[in-house]
Scaffold this active site. Sequence first.
Site, PDB file in Angstrom:
ATOM      1  N   CYS A  75       0.836  -1.205   0.000  1.00  0.00           N
ATOM      2  CA  CYS A  75       0.000   0.000   0.000  1.00  0.00           C
ATOM      3  C   CYS A  75       0.866   1.247   0.000  1.00  0.00           C
ATOM      4  CB  CYS A  75      -0.873   0.053   1.256  1.00  0.00           C
ATOM      5  SG  CYS A  75      -1.772  -1.444   1.624  1.00  0.00           S
ATOM      6  N   ASP A  76       0.328   2.304  -0.564  1.00  0.00           N
ATOM      7  CA  ASP A  76       0.969   3.602  -0.437  1.00  0.00           C
ATOM      8  C   ASP A  76      -0.069   4.693  -0.658  1.00  0.00           C
ATOM      9  OD1 ASP A  76       3.844   4.626  -0.005  1.00  0.00           O
ATOM     10  OD2 ASP A  76       2.975   6.018  -1.440  1.00  0.00           O
ATOM     11  N   GLN A  77       0.236   5.856  -0.131  1.00  0.00           N
ATOM     12  CA  GLN A  77      -0.648   7.007  -0.285  1.00  0.00           C
ATOM     13  C   GLN A  77       0.184   8.228  -0.626  1.00  0.00           C
ATOM     14  OE1 GLN A  77      -2.482   8.955   3.241  1.00  0.00           O
ATOM     15  NE2 GLN A  77      -4.421   8.431   2.268  1.00  0.00           N
TER      16      GLN A  77
END
Length: 199
Positions: A75-77
């Site tokens: 995941c990344d944001q």
Amino acid sequence: MSTHILLASGSEIRAKLLRQAGVDFRVEVARVDEDAIKTALEADGASPRDIADTLAEAKARKVSGKFPEEMVLGCDQVLDFEGTLLSKPKDKNQALQQLKAMRGKRHMLLSAAVIYCDAKPLWRHVGQVRLVMRMASDAYLESYVERNWESIRHAVGAYKLEEEGVRLFTTIDGSYFNVLGLPMLELMNYLGLQGIIEQ
């Protein structure tokens, strides 16, 4: 295929979301040089969406290399503010400057999730949400940063909506889960279709 997943992230909120949803998982933090990847992608003119997706994939791929038969969630944001990607603040002053720059304006959060298994991507999704920050006073922003520094230092944009940061906003257009950094509805749908969670 395994009936549990490896979360390639040290994010407490992502782990909490999965735990509360009843997903069987364990954490295996991916060691990737996010800054180097982001810098290279920005130099190549990659879009914020593609940067979030690439970072999430890099994390999933890294952990999948060690556990090839496991289902790995990376995941990344990223935060896109007027065409510039904002990172986690390096100090209180940078946090304050980010918040002052964004007040009264719109920005976008992009939350990417990629699932790897057998050294290949099986599923990916990038969710986006648009937020408008209220015109908070300098005094409030200064006290906000001081009170919340230990928490917001780990957040892009220097706020956490699930905490006092909710007071900074007038409008949120999109999924709350994307603000928290994980497109949960889409992920739950995929895990259900794959038989990882009961439907």
